[in-house]
Design an enzyme around this catalytic site. Structure first.
Site, mmCIF file in Angstrom:
data_model
loop_
_atom_site.group_PDB
_atom_site.id
_atom_site.type_symbol
_atom_site.label_atom_id
_atom_site.label_comp_id
_atom_site.label_asym_id
_atom_site.label_seq_id
_atom_site.Cartn_x
_atom_site.Cartn_y
_atom_site.Cartn_z
ATOM 1 C CG ASP A 178 57.275 -16.056 83.096
ATOM 2 O OD1 ASP A 178 58.141 -15.867 82.169
ATOM 3 O OD2 ASP A 178 56.800 -16.714 82.837
ATOM 4 C CB VAL B 200 43.603 -23.342 79.878
ATOM 5 C CG1 VAL B 200 42.527 -21.902 80.455
ATOM 6 C CG2 VAL B 200 45.088 -22.397 81.381
ATOM 7 N N GLY C 128 50.264 -25.556 78.437
ATOM 8 C CA GLY C 128 51.750 -24.983 78.050
ATOM 9 C C GLY C 128 52.122 -26.012 79.286
ATOM 10 N N GLY C 129 53.687 -26.244 79.796
ATOM 11 C CA GLY C 129 54.225 -26.919 81.163
ATOM 12 C C GLY C 129 53.538 -26.773 82.239
ATOM 13 C CG PHE C 130 50.717 -24.262 83.279
ATOM 14 C CD1 PHE C 130 48.756 -24.617 82.947
ATOM 15 C CD2 PHE C 130 50.727 -23.994 82.370
ATOM 16 C CE1 PHE C 130 48.006 -23.852 81.751
ATOM 17 C CE2 PHE C 130 49.685 -23.020 80.915
ATOM 18 C CZ PHE C 130 48.299 -23.589 80.947
ATOM 19 N N GLY C 131 49.888 -27.675 82.363
ATOM 20 C CA GLY C 131 48.708 -28.049 82.632
ATOM 21 C C GLY C 131 47.754 -27.320 81.317
ATOM 22 C CG LEU D 75 39.609 -21.844 76.545
ATOM 23 C CD1 LEU D 75 40.451 -20.812 77.251
ATOM 24 C CD2 LEU D 75 38.851 -21.945 75.231
ATOM 25 N N GLY D 76 43.718 -24.422 75.698
ATOM 26 C CA GLY D 76 44.752 -24.790 75.018
ATOM 27 C C GLY D 76 45.850 -25.034 76.899
ATOM 28 C CE LYS E 180 48.369 -21.635 85.089
ATOM 29 N NZ LYS E 180 49.104 -19.994 85.088
#
Length: 376
Positions: free
Chosen positions: A209, A89, A84-87, A81-82, A113
């Site tokens: 956040d 999804v 970011g900085g975390f990993g 799905l997409g 996630k």
């Protein structure tokens, strides 16, 4: 709109994609010492459940990593799905044959996630914060956590699937149909209700956040807050604030929090004001491609919010003037109060909810006045 997923549009984003990572990084105090040793954090599902025992109200499924492979078809690229900085999804489906005794409505669509690759103390801590907070909180405007995986080095969260993705992906997309005014107001109200619930919970929670990439939408554009990795318990007793490391996203974080590290519910209210501005203007909270004076949305728009004629000049041009003027002006005034440099002068989230509710139907009845609580 159906499943509006595009490669590169983040479902969750630890670094705001309102700009490049170098332009809009997560804020973090470089001199902050670790509050706990990494070895004190749980390292398996049994330890996580022991930690959850006192606060857990929502049953969560402790998945094995092999089960997650089955759910996501071995994390195939077409399930992505997409990220970011975390990993990353992935989308997936849970069926009752996944495990004996598993009782679910099948097939259950989920978002998986994966935090793999971020085995740092902070990464582990943010993962655990989501498990703890979403394991004890339940509200229509908070994303539902289905379960997690804590096995070896794998740290994974499994959420309900939100078919329309993030508000950010809609608001700033060049290919999607622009969000209509009343859809934006529905999103603003839903997100405000989510924050109000957190602030007035039995044990108050500061989200820390709040931004458009962390507001997800179901098939009816109902807004739900996601990503509780930076959430903190609010001050208790006679304490006025929580002192903590400075973390968040540039463009959204309250100025007093950036300067002092003192975190309060009013920090969330400021961030809410920025998101309200984004919904109003269609501009990103931080945009380095614009002239210097216009790069930080809150600073640029703030003085115009109380000038009725100027406000109409900064409304998202993609709305093509298809909006109720009075509602726009009242929304701008609400954003103005949320962005007050004095945190004590900002409205409470419950008053913001009360202000937004009558604006939902202002087209039908333009004589509607704002309820008491937040004067705008």
């Amino acid at each position: 709109m159906g499943n509006c997923w595009f490669k590169g549009n983040p479902y969750f984003n630890r670094v705001s994609s309102n700009a490049t990572k170098s332009e809009s990084p997560k804020m973090q105090s470089p001199s902050e010492k670790k509050e706990k040793d990494d070895s004190m954090l749980p390292s398996n599902a049994k330890e996580v459940e022991e930690l959850r025992r006192e606060s857990a109200r929502n049953p969560l499924i402790a998945f094995t990593f092999e089960e997650l492979k089955r759910i996501t078809k071995n994390f195939r690229q077409d399930s992505l799905l997409g990220g970011g900085g975390f990993g990353r999804v992935y989308k997936g489906y849970i069926t009752s044959d996944l495990r004996e005794g598993l009782t679910i409505e099948e097939p259950l669509r989920v978002a998986v996630k994966v935090h793999d690759g971020d085995n740092s103390f902070q990464g582990h801590r943010e993962w655990l914060a989501e498990v703890i907070f979403l394991g004890q909180l339940s509200h229509p405007n908070l994303v539902k956590l289905i379960g997690y995986c804590c096995e070896d080095d794998h740290r994974v969260l499994v959420y309900e699937f939100m078919p329309l993705g993030s508000v950010e992906s809609h608001l700033f997309s060049r290919v999607m149909v622009p969000l209509p005014w009343f859809t934006r107001m529905k999103i603003a109200l839903g997100a405000a209700k989510g924050l109000a619930f957190l602030h007035e919970a039995e044990k108050p929670v500061i989200y820390r956040d709040f931004k458009t990439s962390n507001i997800l939408l179901d098939e009816e554009y109902n807004a739900k807050l996601s990503d509780f990795g930076l959430a903190k318990d609010g001050p208790v007793g006679d304490k006025s604030h929580v002192s903590t490391r400075i973390m968040g996203t540039y463009g959204y974080a309250a100025p007093e929090y950036i300067m002092t590290g003192h975190l309060t519910a009013m920090s969330d209210v400021y961030s809410y004001g920025v998101v309200l501005l984004e919904l109003l203007t269609g501009r990103k909270s931080l945009d380095k491609s614009r002239p210097v004076r216009e790069q930080t949305l809150a600073d640029w728009a703030f003085p115009m919010l109380i000038q009725k004629k100027k406000v109409l000049g900064i409304v998202d041009p993609r709305l093509a003037e298809d909006y109720p003027v009075k509602a726009v002006q009242k929304t701008a005034m609400l954003a103005y109060h949320c962005l007050n440099r004095n945190p004590k002068a900002r409205p409470l989230m419950r008053d913001i909810v009360a202000t937004l509710e009558p604006l939902q139907q202002m087209e039908e009845d333009p004589s509607i006045s704002l309820v008491s609580g937040t004067e705008v």
